[in-house]
Design a protein around this motif. Sequence first.
Motif, PDB file in Angstrom:
ATOM      1  N   ARG A  10       0.832  -1.198   0.000  1.00 50.90           N
ATOM      2  CA  ARG A  10       0.000   0.000   0.000  1.00 50.90           C
ATOM      3  C   ARG A  10       0.865   1.247   0.000  1.00 50.90           C
ATOM      4  N   GLU A  15      -8.645  10.580   3.861  1.00 51.28           N
ATOM      5  CA  GLU A  15      -7.616   9.753   4.487  1.00 51.28           C
ATOM      6  C   GLU A  15      -7.048  10.437   5.735  1.00 51.28           C
ATOM      7  N   ARG A  17      -0.351   8.820  11.667  1.00 52.92           N
ATOM      8  CA  ARG A  17      -1.496   7.913  11.488  1.00 52.92           C
ATOM      9  C   ARG A  17      -1.466   6.726  12.442  1.00 52.92           C
ATOM     10  N   GLU A  71       0.725   5.098   1.379  1.00 58.09           N
ATOM     11  CA  GLU A  71      -0.013   5.929   2.327  1.00 58.09           C
ATOM     12  C   GLU A  71       0.598   7.319   2.377  1.00 58.09           C
TER      13      GLU A  71
END
Length: 164
Positions: free
Chosen positions: A26, A132, A61, A28
Amino acid sequence: MKRTLTLAALTLATLTAGTANAQAVRTEKNMSLELANQIAAQSVSACTANSYAVTATVVDRAGGVRAVQRADNAGPHTVEASREKAFTSASAKAPTLAIMENSQKNAGATNLKDIPGFLLLGGGVPVKVGNEVIGAVGVAGAPGGHLDDQCAQAALAKVQDLLK
């Protein structure tokens, strides 16, 4: 013929595995230290303008601390309270004021207060790029969580152009 089929099956399996691996990785978005410092500084500044001595903590995050700024005369308890608010907001991907209100109204959510590191007081606000969540800011020290929340919201409004 049998060797050709085996080779074809092996090639297909390799290509399929390669596709599966590509989907497992992924990309991010993350905030820079510069952005985290700007959010913390803007939070403290917004509260200072209202004569509130606060601490602002910005987390990434995953809830890891990126920046902390403590105003002159901010109480020592505000450092940990701001970190826990930021952690709670980043973890739940929601403002702590909303989480607190939900836990007070919903009997099924009252146990949220028992999660280690969660602080259900206003002042934690997610930092988002689009939808996000890339982190959160926690503010502590104003005379009420709703005022901490206002300072955090004001700070995010000031850096909104950087969150794209």
